[in-house]
Design a protein around this motif. Structure first.
Motif, PDB file in Angstrom:
ATOM      1  N   ARG A 453     -13.537  11.461  28.067  1.00  0.00           N
ATOM      2  CA  ARG A 453     -12.280  10.754  27.861  1.00  0.00           C
ATOM      3  C   ARG A 453     -11.697  11.126  26.501  1.00  0.00           C
ATOM      4  O   ARG A 453     -12.337  10.968  25.464  1.00  0.00           O
ATOM      5  N   GLN A 454     -10.513  11.615  26.496  1.00  0.00           N
ATOM      6  CA  GLN A 454      -9.838  11.950  25.248  1.00  0.00           C
ATOM      7  C   GLN A 454      -9.184  10.697  24.691  1.00  0.00           C
ATOM      8  O   GLN A 454      -8.111  10.290  25.121  1.00  0.00           O
ATOM      9  N   SER A 455      -9.829  10.054  23.763  1.00  0.00           N
ATOM     10  CA  SER A 455      -9.270   8.847  23.167  1.00  0.00           C
ATOM     11  C   SER A 455      -7.996   9.170  22.409  1.00  0.00           C
ATOM     12  O   SER A 455      -7.891  10.230  21.770  1.00  0.00           O
ATOM     13  N   PRO A 456      -7.007   8.293  22.496  1.00  0.00           N
ATOM     14  CA  PRO A 456      -5.798   8.532  21.700  1.00  0.00           C
ATOM     15  C   PRO A 456      -6.163   8.664  20.234  1.00  0.00           C
ATOM     16  O   PRO A 456      -7.053   7.969  19.735  1.00  0.00           O
ATOM     17  N   PRO A 457      -5.540   9.568  19.516  1.00  0.00           N
ATOM     18  CA  PRO A 457      -5.901   9.755  18.102  1.00  0.00           C
ATOM     19  C   PRO A 457      -5.568   8.515  17.279  1.00  0.00           C
ATOM     20  O   PRO A 457      -4.665   7.746  17.603  1.00  0.00           O
ATOM     21  N   LEU A 458      -6.324   8.322  16.244  1.00  0.00           N
ATOM     22  CA  LEU A 458      -6.022   7.252  15.305  1.00  0.00           C
ATOM     23  C   LEU A 458      -4.667   7.493  14.680  1.00  0.00           C
ATOM     24  O   LEU A 458      -4.292   8.637  14.395  1.00  0.00           O
ATOM     25  N   SER A 459      -3.911   6.421  14.459  1.00  0.00           N
ATOM     26  CA  SER A 459      -2.552   6.593  13.949  1.00  0.00           C
ATOM     27  C   SER A 459      -2.353   6.023  12.550  1.00  0.00           C
ATOM     28  O   SER A 459      -1.530   6.524  11.792  1.00  0.00           O
ATOM     29  N   ARG A 460      -3.102   4.972  12.197  1.00  0.00           N
ATOM     30  CA  ARG A 460      -2.900   4.379  10.879  1.00  0.00           C
ATOM     31  C   ARG A 460      -4.087   3.494  10.519  1.00  0.00           C
ATOM     32  O   ARG A 460      -4.922   3.160  11.358  1.00  0.00           O
ATOM     33  N   VAL A 461      -4.106   3.103   9.260  1.00  0.00           N
ATOM     34  CA  VAL A 461      -5.123   2.200   8.730  1.00  0.00           C
ATOM     35  C   VAL A 461      -4.508   0.820   8.555  1.00  0.00           C
ATOM     36  O   VAL A 461      -3.374   0.692   8.088  1.00  0.00           O
ATOM     37  N   VAL A 462      -5.241  -0.203   8.945  1.00  0.00           N
ATOM     38  CA  VAL A 462      -4.825  -1.580   8.701  1.00  0.00           C
ATOM     39  C   VAL A 462      -5.889  -2.228   7.816  1.00  0.00           C
ATOM     40  O   VAL A 462      -7.056  -2.307   8.194  1.00  0.00           O
ATOM     41  N   ALA A 463      -5.477  -2.654   6.636  1.00  0.00           N
ATOM     42  CA  ALA A 463      -6.410  -3.263   5.682  1.00  0.00           C
ATOM     43  C   ALA A 463      -5.933  -4.661   5.335  1.00  0.00           C
ATOM     44  O   ALA A 463      -4.758  -4.852   4.996  1.00  0.00           O
ATOM     45  N   GLU A 464      -6.811  -5.641   5.448  1.00  0.00           N
ATOM     46  CA  GLU A 464      -6.475  -7.004   5.032  1.00  0.00           C
ATOM     47  C   GLU A 464      -7.093  -7.249   3.658  1.00  0.00           C
ATOM     48  O   GLU A 464      -8.306  -7.125   3.478  1.00  0.00           O
ATOM     49  N   VAL A 465      -6.247  -7.593   2.687  1.00  0.00           N
ATOM     50  CA  VAL A 465      -6.678  -7.788   1.308  1.00  0.00           C
ATOM     51  C   VAL A 465      -6.423  -9.242   0.924  1.00  0.00           C
ATOM     52  O   VAL A 465      -5.295  -9.733   1.057  1.00  0.00           O
ATOM     53  N   SER A 466      -7.468  -9.915   0.465  1.00  0.00           N
ATOM     54  CA  SER A 466      -7.320 -11.313   0.042  1.00  0.00           C
ATOM     55  C   SER A 466      -8.042 -11.509  -1.279  1.00  0.00           C
ATOM     56  O   SER A 466      -9.111 -10.946  -1.506  1.00  0.00           O
ATOM     57  N   ARG A 467      -7.456 -12.327  -2.120  1.00  0.00           N
ATOM     58  CA  ARG A 467      -8.012 -12.522  -3.456  1.00  0.00           C
ATOM     59  C   ARG A 467      -9.318 -13.313  -3.394  1.00  0.00           C
ATOM     60  O   ARG A 467      -9.434 -14.286  -2.656  1.00  0.00           O
ATOM     61  N   ALA A 468     -10.304 -12.855  -4.166  1.00  0.00           N
ATOM     62  CA  ALA A 468     -11.558 -13.597  -4.330  1.00  0.00           C
ATOM     63  C   ALA A 468     -11.345 -14.593  -5.462  1.00  0.00           C
ATOM     64  O   ALA A 468     -11.540 -14.278  -6.631  1.00  0.00           O
ATOM     65  N   ARG A 469     -10.951 -15.793  -5.120  1.00  0.00           N
ATOM     66  CA  ARG A 469     -10.436 -16.738  -6.114  1.00  0.00           C
ATOM     67  C   ARG A 469     -11.518 -17.332  -7.010  1.00  0.00           C
ATOM     68  O   ARG A 469     -11.215 -17.839  -8.084  1.00  0.00           O
ATOM     69  N   ASN A 470     -12.754 -17.294  -6.580  1.00  0.00           N
ATOM     70  CA  ASN A 470     -13.811 -17.888  -7.389  1.00  0.00           C
ATOM     71  C   ASN A 470     -14.491 -16.891  -8.313  1.00  0.00           C
ATOM     72  O   ASN A 470     -15.463 -17.231  -8.984  1.00  0.00           O
ATOM     73  N   GLU A 471     -13.988 -15.674  -8.343  1.00  0.00           N
ATOM     74  CA  GLU A 471     -14.586 -14.652  -9.197  1.00  0.00           C
ATOM     75  C   GLU A 471     -13.987 -14.713 -10.600  1.00  0.00           C
ATOM     76  O   GLU A 471     -12.800 -15.008 -10.757  1.00  0.00           O
ATOM     77  N   ARG A 473     -13.205 -12.344 -12.650  1.00  0.00           N
ATOM     78  CA  ARG A 473     -12.226 -11.302 -12.947  1.00  0.00           C
ATOM     79  C   ARG A 473     -11.457 -10.969 -11.671  1.00  0.00           C
ATOM     80  O   ARG A 473     -11.824 -11.409 -10.574  1.00  0.00           O
ATOM     81  N   GLU A 474     -10.401 -10.203 -11.815  1.00  0.00           N
ATOM     82  CA  GLU A 474      -9.565  -9.869 -10.672  1.00  0.00           C
ATOM     83  C   GLU A 474     -10.373  -9.082  -9.643  1.00  0.00           C
ATOM     84  O   GLU A 474     -10.857  -7.985  -9.918  1.00  0.00           O
ATOM     85  N   SER A 475     -10.522  -9.639  -8.469  1.00  0.00           N
ATOM     86  CA  SER A 475     -11.261  -8.955  -7.413  1.00  0.00           C
ATOM     87  C   SER A 475     -10.771  -9.468  -6.062  1.00  0.00           C
ATOM     88  O   SER A 475     -10.171 -10.547  -5.960  1.00  0.00           O
ATOM     89  N   TYR A 476     -11.048  -8.691  -5.027  1.00  0.00           N
ATOM     90  CA  TYR A 476     -10.485  -8.960  -3.707  1.00  0.00           C
ATOM     91  C   TYR A 476     -11.513  -8.649  -2.625  1.00  0.00           C
ATOM     92  O   TYR A 476     -12.391  -7.798  -2.784  1.00  0.00           O
ATOM     93  N   TYR A 477     -11.366  -9.365  -1.492  1.00  0.00           N
ATOM     94  CA  TYR A 477     -12.082  -8.993  -0.286  1.00  0.00           C
ATOM     95  C   TYR A 477     -11.200  -8.035   0.502  1.00  0.00           C
ATOM     96  O   TYR A 477      -9.969  -8.165   0.510  1.00  0.00           O
ATOM     97  N   CYS A 478     -11.823  -7.098   1.161  1.00  0.00           N
ATOM     98  CA  CYS A 478     -11.053  -6.095   1.893  1.00  0.00           C
ATOM     99  C   CYS A 478     -11.720  -5.824   3.233  1.00  0.00           C
ATOM    100  O   CYS A 478     -12.922  -5.525   3.285  1.00  0.00           O
TER     101      CYS A 478
END
Length: 721
Positions: A453-471, A473-478
């Motif tokens: 099966r020829q899978s459709p090629p990947l088209s883009r990246v979807v990244a969810e970025v949220s602030r790690a508020r209890n850290e 220094r500035e840091s995020y979950y991804c």
């Protein structure tokens, strides 16, 4: 190993050129260490001032003295001798050794790694296993550390300062630590063997002059494990003994099998070596591949199906208890040879097959990259040995390991002839471990369908970025997934979800974009959509810099490297009908943007515009003050506008002139690419182009969202049943 001979070495001048390392007193005035501890990292020149503190800081008195470099190896090996200004009287003498054979040996050492530096350098007891067969062409010993520090977040090496540590096996000095390897979870060090430098004429002369004469090397072989008294045996040994009794007691003469196993593991055995079952249990506990290797010869010797089924049960229980791994030594070496060849010829095949065949399995980070390096194979194989593919199997039979499913997919992708050897390997492993033929056949059929099966090629990246508020220094979950045009996607699972710095998030996104770029047409610029909450729309994510990708290409922000846009799916959860409006605006085909460049435009007026004159508008360009932009931005999102452009740096409508250079009212389809080009120019010429464009671009239909974060390590073997 004598703690009183431990040496802390500081070379150079504090707060300027300064290095810290470890050493060991091999004679009353001679300290053995690594040469690079004494050199400036930038100029590679030797540092002028050397100070040595001899003794263990927690085991009594220490002595501080000056020292000078007195010997380095004529062939530039990373080893050196220091001559201390004062003579230090320590009882006893250093014994030297040379590990031989193939069986792993236990090692230990004392050093001063940065990870143990809280209020000064504290000594750390290094200990683990030295596997002679893991030594490569460089001739260095591999040291697999039992306890290891996590990589530091400040990019300084956690092992820094351990260089120069003397390594001991069986009480004999066998090498000097010279570097670490982070690719094995920061648990692997490399050491220069003592036999490579102790026979140097000048080294021997110095030991004669200041010590007890030239070092005599004694060959060291790993001692064959034998059973301790019953009351001293560990719980693991007791469990291994119970399992072995259930298979070996009574009917089968296992001496020949045990003797062959010991020799295969690299031990020298006497002709009359006849271990007891407790002895064999000690050997099994000492080597995670011992029991699978033993079962390879036992399986054919067991006369009945009942005994064969009992062996299968023992292997399953032993794996569940952590007493052994899936593969025997021969099976593991054969698979590694096959995988190395594939990594060389088709480096993208194994990661691609793993992501498709094992979609619901947490994969090692090395399988979430574009290509799999041969250096990462050991970690990949060992991890997948402990995980099942989570599919059903006939009752009473073991689950199919994820590793076998991956091997079948790789074999199918290689084709009938090229994949034949991989399939034979799978057949042998399945037969030895008791996997039902129907279960393996089902995986093989699935793999063939996947490869066809020829899978459709990947088209883009979807990244969810949220602030790690209890850290602190500035840091995020991804969280990241790879999307296709047909709506399907592949999630990049992580074994650990941890807060990351902006730079680390940027590196993860760039790595994911590399995976997508492999499947895109070479003329298409990869696209990454970043999902953020409403209060994070102002984050300059496009300006986060992952650093240089290699030593040749300079660094740049991710927004200049590929198309990066924002999305706020949170608004669909808050506003009923938003997705309907969103879909209608895309389908209307109305591409003329609504440009807000008048500070008198209020929220009520914008609402009327977007519900009347610009009811079908797909794009809004927000100009004006930050307060006005922030107020109008959420209204645009709530009313289903899918494309919104603004300048984060603009303070007033007059600043919009700079943004005009990217033609915000031009063809809509090309807008992300124009923004990317503009960001690249602004990065190169920040004074000429002070604008920092932010672009919301929400695709047609409900946006993809990664699944819930896993904020802790999944349990070992969590998918094993």
């Amino acid at each position: 190993m004598d703690p009183h001979r431990l040496a802390l070495i500081r070379s150079g001048i504090p707060r300027m050129h300064h290095r810290v390392g470890s050493g060991y007193l091999v004679a009353p005035r001679l300290v053995l260490t690594a040469r690079h501890v004494l050199r400036d990292a930038e100029s590679d020149a030797y540092l002028a001032k050397i100070q040595v503190t001899v003794g263990h800081p927690g085991r009594g008195e220490t002595l501080r003295t000056g020292a000078e470099l007195i010997w380095t190896h004529p062939e530039n090996l990373d080893v050196a001798l220091l001559l201390t200004h004062d003579e230090i009287d320590v009882p006893g003498a250093v014994r030297w050794g040379h590990p031989t054979g193939t069986a792993p040996l236990s090692y230990e050492g004392l050093g001063f790694p940065l990870a143990s530096a809280e209020h000064g350098r504290d000594a750390e007891h290094l200990r683990g296993v030295l596997p002679p067969l893991s030594s490569g062409g460089a001739g260095l010993y591999v040291l697999d550390q039992e306890l290891a520090p996590d990589p530091r977040e400040d990019d300084r090496k956690a092992w820094g300062g351990a260089s120069g540590t003397s390594v001991f096996c069986e009480g004999r000095l066998v090498g000097v630590v010279i570097c670490d390897e982070q690719s094995y979870g920061n648990r692997r060090l490399r050491a220069l063997p003592a036999h490579s430098f102790v026979r140097d004429n000048e080294f021997e002369a110095l030991l004669r002059q200041y010590g007890d004469g030239p070092p005599g090397l004694t060959e060291i072989g790993a001692a064959l494990p034998t059973a301790r008294p019953a009351e001293e045996r560990s719980p693991a040994e007791q469990e291994a003994e119970r399992l072995l009794w259930s298979v070996l007691s009574g009917r089968l003469n296992f001496t020949d099998h045990a003797r062959a196993l010991a020799r295969r593991l690299g031990y020298t055995t006497a002709e009359r070596y006849e271990p007891t079952i407790p002895d064999l249990a000690a050997l099994v506990v000492a080597h995670p591949r011992a029991l699978p290797s033993l079962s390879s010869t036992l399986a054919s010797a067991l006369p009945t199906e009942v005994e064969r089924a009992r062996l299968t049960d023992v292997l399953s229980r032993a794996r569940a208890c952590g007493l052994c791994q899936l593969l025997s030594m021969d099976e593991c070496e054969h698979l590694m040879d096959l995988f190395r060849g594939i990594c060389k010829e088709q480096p993208t095949l194994i990661p691609r097959a793993a992501r498709e065949a094992l979609r619901y399995t947490w994969l090692p980070d090395s399988l979430n990259r574009t290509q799999l390096r041969a250096d990462d194979l050991v970690h990949v194989v060992e991890y997948l040995e402990s995980v099942s593919d989570s599919e059903r199997v006939p009752d009473g039979t073991p689950p199919v390991p994820a590793l076998l499913r991956l091997a079948e997919c790789v074999a199918a992708a290689l084709g009938r002839e090229a994949g034949a050897e991989m399939r034979r390997w799978s057949d042998q492993v399945a037969a030895r471990t008791g996997i039902h033929p129907a279960a393996l056949a089902e995986r093989r059929t699935d793999a063939s369908r996947w490869a066809a099966r020829q899978s459709p090629p990947l088209s883009r990246v979807v990244a969810e970025v949220s602030r790690a508020r209890n850290e602190p220094r500035e840091s995020y979950y991804c969280r990241i997934l790879l999307a296709r045009a047909d709506g399907t996607h592949t999630t990049l699972h992580e074994t650990v979800t941890a807060p990351r710095t902006p730079e680390e998030v940027a590196r993860r996104v760039r790595d994911a974009v590399e995976v997508v770029a492999d499947e895109l047409n070479s003329t298409v610029v990869p696209h990454a959509t970043v999902l953020v909450a409403r209060d994070s729309l102002h984050l300059p994510i496009d300006e986060w810099n992952p650093g240089a990708p290699n030593e040749f290409v300079p660094d740049q922000p991710i927004g200049a490297e590929f198309c990066i846009t924002l999305s706020c799916p949170e608004m669909s959860d808050l506003v009923r009908g938003r997705e309907r409006e969103h879909r209608r605006r895309w389908e209307s085909g109305h591409s003329a943007p609504l440009v807000i460049n008048d500070e008198r435009v209020t929220r009520p007026r914008l609402r009327r515009l977007l519900q009347t004159t610009y009811r079908d508008a797909t794009q809004v360009v927000l100009q004006g003050s930050p307060e006005q932009r922030n107020s109008l931005l959420e209204l645009c999102l709530a009313l289903g506008v899918p494309v919104i452009l603004w300048d984060r740096q603009a303070d007033r409508p007059a600043d919009a002139a700079v943004l005009q250079q990217l033609d915000p009212a031009g063809p809509l389809a090309d807008l992300p690419a124009r923004v990317r080009d503009f960001r690249g120019t602004a990065f190169d010429e920040p004074e000429t182009l002070p604008a920092r464009p932010a672009l919301i671009w929400e695709e047609h239909g409900r946006p993809l969202r990664p699944e819930t974060l896993t904020l802790q390590d999944p349990p070992e073997g969590a998918q094993a049943s």
